[in-house]
Design a protein around this motif. Structure first.
Motif, PDB file in Angstrom:
ATOM      1  N   VAL A 136      11.369   5.514  -7.173  1.00 23.57           N
ATOM      2  CA  VAL A 136      10.234   6.619  -6.979  1.00 23.57           C
ATOM      3  C   VAL A 136      10.743   7.986  -6.656  1.00 23.57           C
ATOM      4  O   VAL A 136      10.437   9.012  -7.025  1.00 23.57           O
ATOM      5  CB  VAL A 136       9.377   6.183  -6.038  1.00 23.57           C
ATOM      6  CG1 VAL A 136       8.063   7.040  -6.053  1.00 23.57           C
ATOM      7  CG2 VAL A 136       8.547   4.805  -6.553  1.00 23.57           C
ATOM      8  N   ILE A 137      11.526   7.817  -5.729  1.00 22.05           N
ATOM      9  CA  ILE A 137      12.181   9.188  -4.833  1.00 22.05           C
ATOM     10  C   ILE A 137      13.174   9.738  -5.900  1.00 22.05           C
ATOM     11  O   ILE A 137      13.122  10.879  -6.271  1.00 22.05           O
ATOM     12  CB  ILE A 137      12.907   8.674  -3.720  1.00 22.05           C
ATOM     13  CG1 ILE A 137      12.074   8.595  -2.559  1.00 22.05           C
ATOM     14  CG2 ILE A 137      13.817  10.022  -3.368  1.00 22.05           C
ATOM     15  CD1 ILE A 137      12.528   7.793  -1.421  1.00 22.05           C
ATOM     16  N   ALA A 138      14.104   8.874  -6.542  1.00 25.17           N
ATOM     17  CA  ALA A 138      14.854   9.387  -7.657  1.00 25.17           C
ATOM     18  C   ALA A 138      14.055  10.117  -8.578  1.00 25.17           C
ATOM     19  O   ALA A 138      14.726  11.334  -9.389  1.00 25.17           O
ATOM     20  CB  ALA A 138      15.751   8.293  -8.270  1.00 25.17           C
ATOM     21  N   LYS A 180       0.851  -1.053  -0.041  1.00 24.74           N
ATOM     22  CA  LYS A 180      -0.086  -0.067   0.114  1.00 24.74           C
ATOM     23  C   LYS A 180       0.828   1.202   0.073  1.00 24.74           C
ATOM     24  O   LYS A 180       0.455   2.243  -0.579  1.00 24.74           O
ATOM     25  CB  LYS A 180      -0.807   0.068   1.143  1.00 24.74           C
ATOM     26  CG  LYS A 180      -1.861   1.302   1.224  1.00 24.74           C
ATOM     27  CD  LYS A 180      -2.992   1.201   2.582  1.00 24.74           C
ATOM     28  CE  LYS A 180      -3.594   2.381   2.454  1.00 24.74           C
ATOM     29  NZ  LYS A 180      -4.739   2.457   3.619  1.00 24.74           N
ATOM     30  N   ILE A 181       1.941   1.272   0.850  1.00 24.52           N
ATOM     31  CA  ILE A 181       2.876   2.293   0.891  1.00 24.52           C
ATOM     32  C   ILE A 181       3.383   2.532  -0.288  1.00 24.52           C
ATOM     33  O   ILE A 181       3.622   3.760  -0.870  1.00 24.52           O
ATOM     34  CB  ILE A 181       3.746   2.317   1.794  1.00 24.52           C
ATOM     35  CG1 ILE A 181       3.260   2.166   3.540  1.00 24.52           C
ATOM     36  CG2 ILE A 181       5.064   3.549   1.877  1.00 24.52           C
ATOM     37  CD1 ILE A 181       4.127   1.945   4.404  1.00 24.52           C
ATOM     38  N   GLN A 235      12.331  -0.534  -2.317  1.00 22.54           N
ATOM     39  CA  GLN A 235      11.462  -0.293  -3.606  1.00 22.54           C
ATOM     40  C   GLN A 235      11.117   1.126  -3.436  1.00 22.54           C
ATOM     41  O   GLN A 235      10.653   1.471  -4.743  1.00 22.54           O
ATOM     42  CB  GLN A 235      10.042  -1.000  -2.947  1.00 22.54           C
ATOM     43  CG  GLN A 235      10.318  -2.437  -2.750  1.00 22.54           C
ATOM     44  CD  GLN A 235       8.750  -3.074  -2.907  1.00 22.54           C
ATOM     45  OE1 GLN A 235       8.166  -2.627  -3.495  1.00 22.54           O
ATOM     46  NE2 GLN A 235       8.806  -4.242  -2.176  1.00 22.54           N
ATOM     47  N   LEU A 236      11.439   1.995  -2.690  1.00 25.81           N
ATOM     48  CA  LEU A 236      11.137   3.570  -3.098  1.00 25.81           C
ATOM     49  C   LEU A 236      12.167   4.234  -3.638  1.00 25.81           C
ATOM     50  O   LEU A 236      12.004   5.375  -3.985  1.00 25.81           O
ATOM     51  CB  LEU A 236      10.806   4.245  -1.652  1.00 25.81           C
ATOM     52  CG  LEU A 236       9.636   3.647  -0.779  1.00 25.81           C
ATOM     53  CD1 LEU A 236       9.488   4.435   0.531  1.00 25.81           C
ATOM     54  CD2 LEU A 236       8.204   3.913  -1.535  1.00 25.81           C
ATOM     55  N   VAL A 268       2.817   5.808  -2.770  1.00 25.26           N
ATOM     56  CA  VAL A 268       3.957   6.844  -3.174  1.00 25.26           C
ATOM     57  C   VAL A 268       4.106   7.170  -4.708  1.00 25.26           C
ATOM     58  O   VAL A 268       4.467   8.040  -5.253  1.00 25.26           O
ATOM     59  CB  VAL A 268       5.292   6.314  -2.587  1.00 25.26           C
ATOM     60  CG1 VAL A 268       6.611   6.950  -2.909  1.00 25.26           C
ATOM     61  CG2 VAL A 268       5.206   6.594  -1.040  1.00 25.26           C
ATOM     62  N   SER A 269       3.982   5.873  -5.232  1.00 26.20           N
ATOM     63  CA  SER A 269       4.273   5.892  -6.875  1.00 26.20           C
ATOM     64  C   SER A 269       3.312   6.746  -7.801  1.00 26.20           C
ATOM     65  O   SER A 269       3.762   7.210  -8.748  1.00 26.20           O
ATOM     66  CB  SER A 269       4.028   4.407  -7.413  1.00 26.20           C
ATOM     67  OG  SER A 269       2.603   3.955  -7.270  1.00 26.20           O
TER      68      SER A 269
END
Length: 757
Positions: free
Chosen positions: A153-155, A7-8, A149-150, A12-13
């Protein structure tokens, strides 16, 4: 925990910007792990420090102001070690640093994990509690898994935010760098033109609205048409749906009201974004909000909103298609490049290509190499929607893209472009000279082709034959299998243009990453699946028609050679030979004056390496497909940007295999050639010549460079280089030695800008 993690990541995506991404992370992690603090520190390249970018639990005023180097505090320790730090009492650790503005002296337990993307530590994810306790293994594993996993997405969000939105370009960061896979070598400097496929919201770029009123009118007309469609569908299904199901169509219509989606889109248009970009922004935001909801029914509405967005976009694109503006130095950018897209840009204006997805062996990349256009594939982190109209530098040697380059970077690459042009003029003078070493050893240089346009380019550069004609290219540009006559006409153009030089035609090589739209092959692992000779032997009607077409095309020229791809067993070679003999016999009986051409096999998989002598007894020549062979030997998908740096042609195992193949083939008096990318590099060509390869085949663009290298060296020096290389056990050191020797010989290497990595 898996459900929480999923879910997180999902929430976030779809977050619209970096600030939202980080706030979602700290809030969600703090809530799910039931900790008192969750914080994110991100690297700021401007001062080489890690900045507190978001926190749930620390003093809000500290966000954006606390900055730590990689040598400061526990955060710096996580960065330095690039591994988790889990402490029961953080204040007692030697690396602990008290930062008054955070108020963190109240918190004892500390768990920090690095956020790593492409081997760089982007930042640190931290959780803290007052209690004196060590976070358990499951909590640590959760945070490590989440950060992994994040990271991407953060980049992506970081880069997208740095580029700014419509009206904010002047604030944007310069020299932003993105990594991809080099698809075609060279350097290009130009302006990005983003091309989006029909009804794909995620690929719609931001563009300034030139006429706000016209954009709003187009959007409202599209809304009217979508409302009409929904009403028609609702009426047609009325007899088959229950009352509550029919109500869903009313929900759809309400979503399109002025005080819902429609009103927000109009507001974005009024702020300056064109209708399609405004629609993408609003739909993405609503999808994000619905996806975060706990109620399953409400979460499903995200799908409905995406569907509505696609419907509206389709009408917008139909009524007002995106007007593509091409500058004199256009770099075409797409989510996935297709050959049709290349045709939309005037050839004299196209200087470079970028594809967010796709492979270095895609049809578009093959065409780019044959045309000599610098190309980068697999640039998965590139913020596609934010770069239309921006200045780009495309480095087709390293696979790097720079967005909004500063003056220093621009000057460095302009010097490279100038040097490339000067070198091309010098190499053009070698066209009619042989590829011959200074001590008289002659090395035949052939080319790889796929289109009739490649022929003229190849002859201009002095090619002595075609080592690989990709017959699948004519199949790819059609909507159905070409007939025997159509194939014969296509093949004859290649054979006629190169006569009397030899032309090696590879039988249909589909599967893997080369699919035909009218002959889909759906497999979980296509590179180990139904491809190459496996397909055509299972479909003898396809194989026979193609071979007959080749034989007909070669009638009167006698320069045809037939090559079998992806061979793994003697049985396949014998069956293919029987089919070729049958085709020859049939055509002779039909009155055609033809002879059986030379037939060879491609060595592309490890199984074929150790059967070279057996194959050589049954065919006339051996040809190595070094690209696939390297991929299979190293277990590296060269089209995957995450592992592309592990795909190295000078790996000791690859070089030993290549040397072994040449030696074994010659034991059976079979000629051996190679048609992979390693043959198109000056250093690789010298090693292959020393190994004893009889022919080197490459793309026409690189042929003059290889010829120049061969003409500057003695065969003895090449043999010595090979001996030194074969005694080494590290690919990087091998590459360094090759570069050193080439430099000593005065052989030009791809220029590199004087910039930090």
């Amino acid at each position: 925990m898996l459900d929480v993690l999923r879910k997180i990541v999902q929430e976030v995506s779809v977050a619209p910007n970096l600030e939202s991404v980080l706030n979602l992370i700290v809030t969600s992690v703090q809530r799910s792990m039931k900790t008192e603090v969750c914080s994110v520190y991100l690297f700021d390249p401007s001062d080489q420090r890690y900045v507190l970018m978001a926190s749930e639990g620390l003093n809000p005023e500290a966000v954006g102001s606390v900055r730590l180097s990689a040598a400061e505090g526990l955060v710096g320790l996580v960065v330095d070690r690039a591994e988790p730090i889990n402490l029961e009492n953080a204040s007692e650790h030697r690396a602990f640093k008290y930062v008054e503005s955070t108020g963190e002296e109240r918190f004892n337990s500390f768990l920090g994990v690095p956020i790593i993307h492409h081997r760089d530590v982007l930042g640190v994810l931290v959780v803290q509690q007052r209690d004196l306790r060590r976070f358990d293994e499951s909590e640590e594993a959760f945070l490590v898994t989440l950060s992994a996993q994040l990271a991407g997405v953060i980049a992506h969000a970081e880069a997208t935010g740095s580029l700014g939105t419509i009206g904010e370009q002047e604030k944007a960061v310069v020299d932003l760098r993105f990594e991809g896979v080099a698809g075609s070598s060279g350097v290009a400097i130009g302006s990005a033109t983003v091309i989006a496929p029909p009804a794909d919201l995620s690929s719609v770029p931001d563009k300034p609205a030139k006429d706000v009123a016209k954009e709003i009118a187009s959007f409202e007309e599209a809304l009217k048409l979508v409302r009409r469609d929904i009403k028609v569908v609702g009426r047609s299904l009325a007899q088959r749906l229950r009352t509550e199901e029919q109500a869903l169509f009313d929900v759809y219509l309400r979503m399109l009201d002025d005080n819902a989606l429609a009103g927000e889109v109009v507001a974005r248009i009024e702020k300056g974004n064109w209708a399609q970009g405004a629609l993408r922004e609003v739909v993405t935001e609503h999808v994000r909000q619905f996806s975060m909801m706990d109620d399953p029914y409400l979460r499903e509405r995200a799908t409905d909103i995406k569907d509505l967005g696609r419907r509206v976009l389709a009408y917008l694109q139909e009524a007002a298609p995106a007007s593509l503006e091409f500058t004199d130095e256009t770099i075409l950018v797409a989510d996935e490049l297709t050959p049709a897209m290349l045709g939309e840009v005037p050839s004299e204006k196209l200087v470079g290509l970028v594809s967010v997805h796709g492979s270095s062996n895609s049809h578009a990349a093959i065409l780019a190499r044959s045309m000599g256009i610098p190309t980068i594939m697999g640039a998965v982190d590139l913020p596609l929607t934010r770069i239309d109209g921006r200045q780009l530098i495309l480095d087709g040697y390293s696979g790097r893209i720079y967005v909004q380059p500063g003056e220093d970077l621009l000057t460095a690459y302009q010097d490279i472009v100038k040097g490339e042009k000067e070198q091309a003029e010098e190499l053009a003078a070698l066209k009619d000279l042989p590829a011959e070493t200074t001590d008289g050893f002659r090395m035949p240089l052939w080319v790889n082709t796929g289109l009739i346009a490649d022929v003229a380019r190849s002859l201009e550069r002095g090619a002595e034959g075609i080592g690989l004609y990709r017959t699948e290219v004519p199949f790819m540009i059609r909507d159905f299998f070409p007939s025997e006559q159509e194939q014969a006409q296509t093949y004859r153009k290649q054979l006629e243009a190169f006569h009397p030089r030899p032309v090696t035609m590879r039988t249909l090589d589909i599967g893997g990453d080369k699919a035909l739209p009218y002959f889909p092959i759906e497999e979980e692992n296509p590179f180990l699946g139904w491809r190459g000779i496996r397909v055509t032997l299972d479909h003898p009607e396809i194989f026979l028609v193609q071979v007959r077409a080749m034989l007909k095309a070669g009638e009167g020229y006698e320069n045809l050679r037939i090559m079998l791809p992806m061979v793994t067993s003697v049985r396949e070679v014998e069956e293919a030979n029987r089919q070729i003999d049958r085709a020859v016999r049939e055509l002779q009986e039909e009155g055609h004056n033809i002879k059986r051409p030379l037939v060879g096999v491609m060595v592309e998989v490890p199984a074929a390496v150790y059967q070279v002598r057996r194959f050589a007894r049954r065919v006339d020549f051996i040809s190595v497909g070094s690209n696939d062979l390297t991929q299979y030997l190293l277990a590296v998908d060269r089209n995957n940007p995450r592992v592309a740096d592990l795909y190295v042609s000078y790996h000791p195992a690859v070089l030993k295999a290549l040397e072994y193949i040449a030696r074994e083939a010659h034991k059976e008096n079979a000629s051996v050639s190679i048609c992979g990318e390693v043959a198109s590099e000056p250093g690789g060509a010298l090693l292959l010549m020393a190994m004893g390869y009889d022919v080197l085949s490459m793309n026409a663009t690189n042929l003059p460079k290889v010829k120049a290298a061969i003409r500057k060296i003695t065969k003895t020096d090449a043999d010595r280089l090979l001996k030194d290389v074969m005694s080494m056990d590290d690919a990087d050191r091998i590459q360094a030695l090759i570069n050193e020797r080439l430099d000593e010989l005065g052989i030009a290497l791809p220029a590199q800008p004087n910039i930090p990595n």
